[in-house]
Design a protein around this motif. Structure first.
Motif, mmCIF file in Angstrom:
data_model
loop_
_atom_site.group_PDB
_atom_site.id
_atom_site.type_symbol
_atom_site.label_atom_id
_atom_site.label_comp_id
_atom_site.label_asym_id
_atom_site.label_seq_id
_atom_site.Cartn_x
_atom_site.Cartn_y
_atom_site.Cartn_z
ATOM 1 N N ALA A 1 1.754 6.198 -2.660
ATOM 2 C CA ALA A 1 1.065 6.722 -3.852
ATOM 3 C C ALA A 1 -0.408 7.007 -3.520
ATOM 4 N N ASP A 2 -1.021 6.160 -2.694
ATOM 5 C CA ASP A 2 -2.409 6.427 -2.264
ATOM 6 C C ASP A 2 -2.485 7.780 -1.559
ATOM 7 N N LEU A 3 -1.520 7.996 -0.667
ATOM 8 C CA LEU A 3 -1.538 9.259 0.085
ATOM 9 C C LEU A 3 -1.342 10.449 -0.851
ATOM 10 N N ALA A 4 -0.406 10.310 -1.777
ATOM 11 C CA ALA A 4 -0.134 11.410 -2.703
ATOM 12 C C ALA A 4 -1.390 11.736 -3.502
ATOM 13 N N PHE A 5 -2.048 10.702 -3.974
ATOM 14 C CA PHE A 5 -3.229 10.943 -4.797
ATOM 15 C C PHE A 5 -4.393 11.457 -3.954
ATOM 16 N N GLY A 6 -4.522 10.890 -2.758
ATOM 17 C CA GLY A 6 -5.574 11.356 -1.839
ATOM 18 C C GLY A 6 -5.375 12.817 -1.462
ATOM 19 N N LEU A 7 -4.126 13.169 -1.226
ATOM 20 C CA LEU A 7 -3.828 14.556 -0.854
ATOM 21 C C LEU A 7 -4.109 15.491 -2.032
#
Ligand code: DGY
Length: 320
Positions: free
Chosen positions: A106-112
């Motif tokens: 989820a961190d990656l999704a939001f960061g992306l």
């Protein structure tokens, strides 16, 4: 005779040690390069346990040649790389590594999403290449994330974790899922929408559905044409859900603003792929779960599952 385990990638000694104490462990000799089909096939035919990666395609033909295989433990939550029907028919147990990667992905999704909407890739490239000449009123401008509407396609565990992050950014969250999730609606204040409606209304769309026959090509030319011109599309579950050639056209013709991609139809994505020529694409190499802690936690689940099955116990996270 001790059971034999084959691991399809070179892994750290301390991770593999508990397996080595109990079993004969063979390991593919590279960290970076995937095992060849030939070796994979040979090993599957002989071993009692297989520790596989999402980059390994394990098809019916391979599984039919297995004589002793009791468990495949896949280092991922997704398992579309394995013919699970064939595994089931052969009585081979298959396990995955859910939950431990939810927050990291989820961190990656939001960061992306942030990186894509705010054009980090273009800004950084220009800075490194001397293209940052002065502060300019409209230079490097992108789209806001805070206070906008997010559309989440696939409201599973990772979808919920993304929704929680979105709330911190004061976003309105729409979701689309095969089944409605009243509990998530209540807990996270998210609103169910039909797919077309979500695509029309969202400022940012995050795709989190697993890859299945049903979701293959789910976002094609028609769906992309429903999205706002200012919208971003973030794809972090599996390639093949978004039709890449339709996506290229939408981005190239600027009928959507930008895309952030962590997954691709072919991985690694070929360097000459048309999507990589577009400045409004932010691309990263399938790193959703790639934090040190999370990857270690995933590996610990693989070790436990293999030990449990080979010692005759029921493993956690059994898929079939
Ligand atoms: C998964 O677990 O399915 C991820 O895509 C791997 O990082």
């Amino acid at each position: 005779m001790k059971p034999t385990v084959f691991i399809t990638r070179k892994l750290p000694d301390e991770i593999v040690a508990p397996l080595k104490e109990k079993f004969i462990v063979r390991m593919w000799d590279s960290e970076d390069v995937a095992v060849t089909d030939y070796v994979l096939r040979e090993e599957i035919a002989q071993v009692d346990a297989l520790w596989s990666m999402i980059s390994d395609t394990i098809d019916r033909g391979m599984l039919e040649s297995a004589t002793n295989l009791r468990v495949i433990s896949n280092m991922a939550v997704g398992f579309n790389n394995i013919d699970i029907e064939a595994a089931k028919e052969k009585g081979i147990i298959m396990t995955n590594t859910p939950d431990v990667l939810t927050e990291t992905t989820a961190d990656l999704a939001f960061g992306l999403l942030l990186a894509t909407a705010r054009r980090f890739n273009t800004a950084e490239k220009e800075l490194r290449q001397g293209g940052w000449l002065s502060w300019t009123p409209m230079g490097f401008t992108g789209m806001d994330v805070h206070g906008t509407t997010l559309g989440i396609i696939g409201m599973g565990r990772i979808g919920e974790a993304v929704a929680r992050r979105a709330k911190g950014f004061n976003m309105q969250v729409l979701y689309h899922n095969r089944n409605r999730k009243p509990e998530a609606e209540e807990t996270y204040g998210v609103t169910f929408a039909e797919l077309d409606d979500l695509l029309k209304r969202a400022d940012h769309v995050v795709i989190l559905v697993p890859f299945t026959e049903e979701t293959k090509g789910m976002i094609g030319e028609r769906e992309l044409s429903l999205m706002k011109k200012t919208a971003t599309l973030i794809s972090v579950s599996r390639g093949g859900i978004v039709d890449e050639s339709a996506l290229y056209d939408a981005l190239n013709n600027k009928t959507i603003f930008a895309a952030g991609l962590d997954v691709f139809e072919t991985e690694p994505i070929p360097l000459r792929h048309p999507l990589l020529t577009l400045p409004n694409v932010t691309a990263v190499p399938h790193i959703g779960s790639a934090s040190v802690e999370t990857r270690r936690a995933m590996m610990r689940l693989n070790v436990e599952a293999i030990i449990n099955v080979l010692e005759g116990k029921e493993p956690e996270n059994r898929v079939v």
